[in-house]
Design a protein around this motif. Structure first.
Motif, PDB file in Angstrom:
ATOM      1  N   LYS A  80     -13.427  34.698  34.989  1.00 56.74           N
ATOM      2  CA  LYS A  80     -12.018  34.283  34.953  1.00 56.74           C
ATOM      3  C   LYS A  80     -11.907  32.788  34.622  1.00 56.74           C
ATOM      4  O   LYS A  80     -11.017  32.374  33.887  1.00 56.74           O
ATOM      5  N   VAL A  81     -12.833  31.990  35.150  1.00 60.63           N
ATOM      6  CA  VAL A  81     -12.867  30.560  34.826  1.00 60.63           C
ATOM      7  C   VAL A  81     -13.137  30.387  33.331  1.00 60.63           C
ATOM      8  O   VAL A  81     -12.452  29.627  32.646  1.00 60.63           O
ATOM      9  N   ILE A  82     -14.137  31.108  32.819  1.00 65.06           N
ATOM     10  CA  ILE A  82     -14.487  31.026  31.394  1.00 65.06           C
ATOM     11  C   ILE A  82     -13.299  31.449  30.532  1.00 65.06           C
ATOM     12  O   ILE A  82     -12.992  30.807  29.522  1.00 65.06           O
ATOM     13  N   GLU A  83     -12.608  32.494  30.949  1.00 62.00           N
ATOM     14  CA  GLU A  83     -11.448  32.978  30.189  1.00 62.00           C
ATOM     15  C   GLU A  83     -10.361  31.900  30.110  1.00 62.00           C
ATOM     16  O   GLU A  83      -9.806  31.633  29.041  1.00 62.00           O
ATOM     17  N   ILE A  84     -10.064  31.259  31.236  1.00 61.40           N
ATOM     18  CA  ILE A  84      -9.050  30.187  31.247  1.00 61.40           C
ATOM     19  C   ILE A  84      -9.465  29.058  30.312  1.00 61.40           C
ATOM     20  O   ILE A  84      -8.656  28.558  29.527  1.00 61.40           O
ATOM     21  N   LEU A  85     -10.718  28.652  30.394  1.00 62.16           N
ATOM     22  CA  LEU A  85     -11.180  27.498  29.621  1.00 62.16           C
ATOM     23  C   LEU A  85     -11.309  27.793  28.131  1.00 62.16           C
ATOM     24  O   LEU A  85     -11.349  26.869  27.320  1.00 62.16           O
ATOM     25  N   SER A  86     -11.353  29.062  27.771  1.00 67.72           N
ATOM     26  CA  SER A  86     -11.508  29.413  26.351  1.00 67.72           C
ATOM     27  C   SER A  86     -10.174  29.677  25.650  1.00 67.72           C
ATOM     28  O   SER A  86     -10.152  29.931  24.448  1.00 67.72           O
ATOM     29  N   GLN A  87      -9.068  29.585  26.373  1.00 71.38           N
ATOM     30  CA  GLN A  87      -7.760  29.824  25.770  1.00 71.38           C
ATOM     31  C   GLN A  87      -7.380  28.657  24.860  1.00 71.38           C
ATOM     32  O   GLN A  87      -7.287  27.519  25.302  1.00 71.38           O
ATOM     33  N   ASN A  88      -7.178  28.965  23.593  1.00 71.62           N
ATOM     34  CA  ASN A  88      -6.918  27.926  22.592  1.00 71.62           C
ATOM     35  C   ASN A  88      -5.491  27.403  22.599  1.00 71.62           C
ATOM     36  O   ASN A  88      -5.218  26.357  22.020  1.00 71.62           O
ATOM     37  N   ASN A  89      -4.581  28.128  23.241  1.00 77.07           N
ATOM     38  CA  ASN A  89      -3.172  27.731  23.189  1.00 77.07           C
ATOM     39  C   ASN A  89      -2.781  26.795  24.340  1.00 77.07           C
ATOM     40  O   ASN A  89      -1.604  26.551  24.563  1.00 77.07           O
ATOM     41  N   PHE A  90      -3.760  26.241  25.057  1.00 73.72           N
ATOM     42  CA  PHE A  90      -3.492  25.314  26.150  1.00 73.72           C
ATOM     43  C   PHE A  90      -4.231  23.999  25.918  1.00 73.72           C
ATOM     44  O   PHE A  90      -5.320  23.993  25.346  1.00 73.72           O
ATOM     45  N   THR A  91      -3.647  22.902  26.392  1.00 74.80           N
ATOM     46  CA  THR A  91      -4.347  21.616  26.343  1.00 74.80           C
ATOM     47  C   THR A  91      -5.445  21.609  27.397  1.00 74.80           C
ATOM     48  O   THR A  91      -5.476  22.468  28.286  1.00 74.80           O
ATOM     49  N   ARG A  92      -6.319  20.626  27.321  1.00 74.93           N
ATOM     50  CA  ARG A  92      -7.394  20.508  28.313  1.00 74.93           C
ATOM     51  C   ARG A  92      -6.807  20.381  29.716  1.00 74.93           C
ATOM     52  O   ARG A  92      -7.251  21.051  30.639  1.00 74.93           O
ATOM     53  N   ASP A  93      -5.791  19.534  29.884  1.00 81.42           N
ATOM     54  CA  ASP A  93      -5.183  19.363  31.210  1.00 81.42           C
ATOM     55  C   ASP A  93      -4.543  20.647  31.712  1.00 81.42           C
ATOM     56  O   ASP A  93      -4.616  20.956  32.908  1.00 81.42           O
ATOM     57  N   GLU A  94      -3.918  21.403  30.831  1.00 75.31           N
ATOM     58  CA  GLU A  94      -3.338  22.689  31.233  1.00 75.31           C
ATOM     59  C   GLU A  94      -4.430  23.656  31.681  1.00 75.31           C
ATOM     60  O   GLU A  94      -4.259  24.376  32.678  1.00 75.31           O
ATOM     61  N   LYS A  95      -5.539  23.663  30.983  1.00 73.53           N
ATOM     62  CA  LYS A  95      -6.663  24.525  31.374  1.00 73.53           C
ATOM     63  C   LYS A  95      -7.192  24.116  32.754  1.00 73.53           C
ATOM     64  O   LYS A  95      -7.459  24.972  33.605  1.00 73.53           O
ATOM     65  N   LEU A  96      -7.326  22.807  32.967  1.00 78.45           N
ATOM     66  CA  LEU A  96      -7.828  22.331  34.259  1.00 78.45           C
ATOM     67  C   LEU A  96      -6.858  22.701  35.378  1.00 78.45           C
ATOM     68  O   LEU A  96      -7.285  23.140  36.458  1.00 78.45           O
ATOM     69  N   LYS A  97      -5.575  22.546  35.139  1.00 76.40           N
ATOM     70  CA  LYS A  97      -4.578  22.919  36.151  1.00 76.40           C
ATOM     71  C   LYS A  97      -4.640  24.418  36.425  1.00 76.40           C
ATOM     72  O   LYS A  97      -4.530  24.855  37.577  1.00 76.40           O
ATOM     73  N   ASN A  98      -4.835  25.220  35.380  1.00 79.68           N
ATOM     74  CA  ASN A  98      -4.936  26.668  35.558  1.00 79.68           C
ATOM     75  C   ASN A  98      -6.176  27.050  36.353  1.00 79.68           C
ATOM     76  O   ASN A  98      -6.142  27.996  37.144  1.00 79.68           O
ATOM     77  N   VAL A  99      -7.281  26.331  36.155  1.00 84.54           N
ATOM     78  CA  VAL A  99      -8.480  26.569  36.964  1.00 84.54           C
ATOM     79  C   VAL A  99      -8.184  26.213  38.424  1.00 84.54           C
ATOM     80  O   VAL A  99      -8.532  26.969  39.339  1.00 84.54           O
ATOM     81  N   CYS A 100      -7.528  25.087  38.648  1.00 84.52           N
ATOM     82  CA  CYS A 100      -7.140  24.696  40.015  1.00 84.52           C
ATOM     83  C   CYS A 100      -6.306  25.795  40.661  1.00 84.52           C
ATOM     84  O   CYS A 100      -6.533  26.165  41.821  1.00 84.52           O
ATOM     85  N   GLN A 101      -5.338  26.305  39.908  1.00 85.92           N
ATOM     86  CA  GLN A 101      -4.455  27.348  40.438  1.00 85.92           C
ATOM     87  C   GLN A 101      -5.234  28.610  40.769  1.00 85.92           C
ATOM     88  O   GLN A 101      -5.032  29.217  41.828  1.00 85.92           O
ATOM     89  N   LEU A 102      -6.138  29.015  39.888  1.00 88.02           N
ATOM     90  CA  LEU A 102      -6.968  30.197  40.131  1.00 88.02           C
ATOM     91  C   LEU A 102      -7.759  30.036  41.428  1.00 88.02           C
ATOM     92  O   LEU A 102      -7.769  30.937  42.275  1.00 88.02           O
ATOM     93  N   LEU A 103      -8.406  28.892  41.585  1.00 89.52           N
ATOM     94  CA  LEU A 103      -9.241  28.686  42.780  1.00 89.52           C
ATOM     95  C   LEU A 103      -8.381  28.643  44.038  1.00 89.52           C
ATOM     96  O   LEU A 103      -8.732  29.233  45.057  1.00 89.52           O
ATOM     97  N   SER A 104      -7.259  27.953  43.962  1.00 88.69           N
ATOM     98  CA  SER A 104      -6.355  27.856  45.112  1.00 88.69           C
ATOM     99  C   SER A 104      -5.794  29.232  45.499  1.00 88.69           C
ATOM    100  O   SER A 104      -5.670  29.546  46.685  1.00 88.69           O
ATOM    101  N   ASP A 105      -5.467  30.031  44.502  1.00 89.55           N
ATOM    102  CA  ASP A 105      -4.874  31.350  44.754  1.00 89.55           C
ATOM    103  C   ASP A 105      -5.875  32.371  45.280  1.00 89.55           C
ATOM    104  O   ASP A 105      -5.485  33.288  46.002  1.00 89.55           O
TER     105      ASP A 105
END
Length: 151
Positions: free
Chosen positions: A9-34
């Motif tokens: 799931k982390v790899i999937e978030i980080l490989s999404q091309n339609n997000f900026t690096r900061d958006e990907k990092l925030k999404n990883v934070c959200q995944l871990l927090s959730d």
């Protein structure tokens, strides 16, 4: 969800091309927090080696006043100097701890290396005393290895 189940799931978030690096990092934070019950604040700090300071990056959790941390100060600042993981089972027992909130009981900080240089870290606060294990360390090292590919 186990750490092993979270890895793709982390790899999937980080490989999404339609997000900026900061958006990907925030999404990883959200995944871990959730998904990890004792990850109450999840965020990144990035190093400015010229000024010897860490600067708050994307995060999920309570707002923090600690947007800039000098190297050596607090747990994050110590990791910027030591280049090693720092697990704090009880933040009240740490002399060099920067208190974010009275609800924080423990913390884990894992450095983020790009080409052998510590460029920042992932920082996690927990409202639970002593929840972090070696499995957390290995998982967060994996997360940072994947994030390093974005730089």
């Amino acid at each position: 969800m186990t750490f092993q189940e979270l890895q793709p799931k982390v790899i999937e978030i980080l490989s999404q091309n339609n997000f900026t690096r900061d958006e990907k990092l925030k999404n990883v934070c959200q995944l871990l927090s959730d998904t990890i019950s004792y990850y109450d604040w999840v965020g990144f700090y990035f190093a400015n080696h010229d000024t010897q300071t860490l600067h708050l990056g994307p995060y999920v959790g309570a707002e923090t006043d600690h947007t800039v941390i000098p190297f050596g100060k607090g747990i994050c600042g110590q990791v910027a100097v030591s280049n090693e993981n720092f697990v704090v089972p009880d933040v009240s027992a740490q002399d060099n701890y920067i208190a974010c909130s009275f609800t924080v009981k423990s913390e884990i900080v894992v450095p983020l290396f790009v080409n052998g240089v510590n460029i920042g870290q992932i920082d996690i606060d927990s409202h639970v005393p002593d929840p972090f294990t070696e499995a957390d360390e290995r998982f967060l090292e994996f997360v940072n290895q994947e994030i390093a590919k974005l730089f």
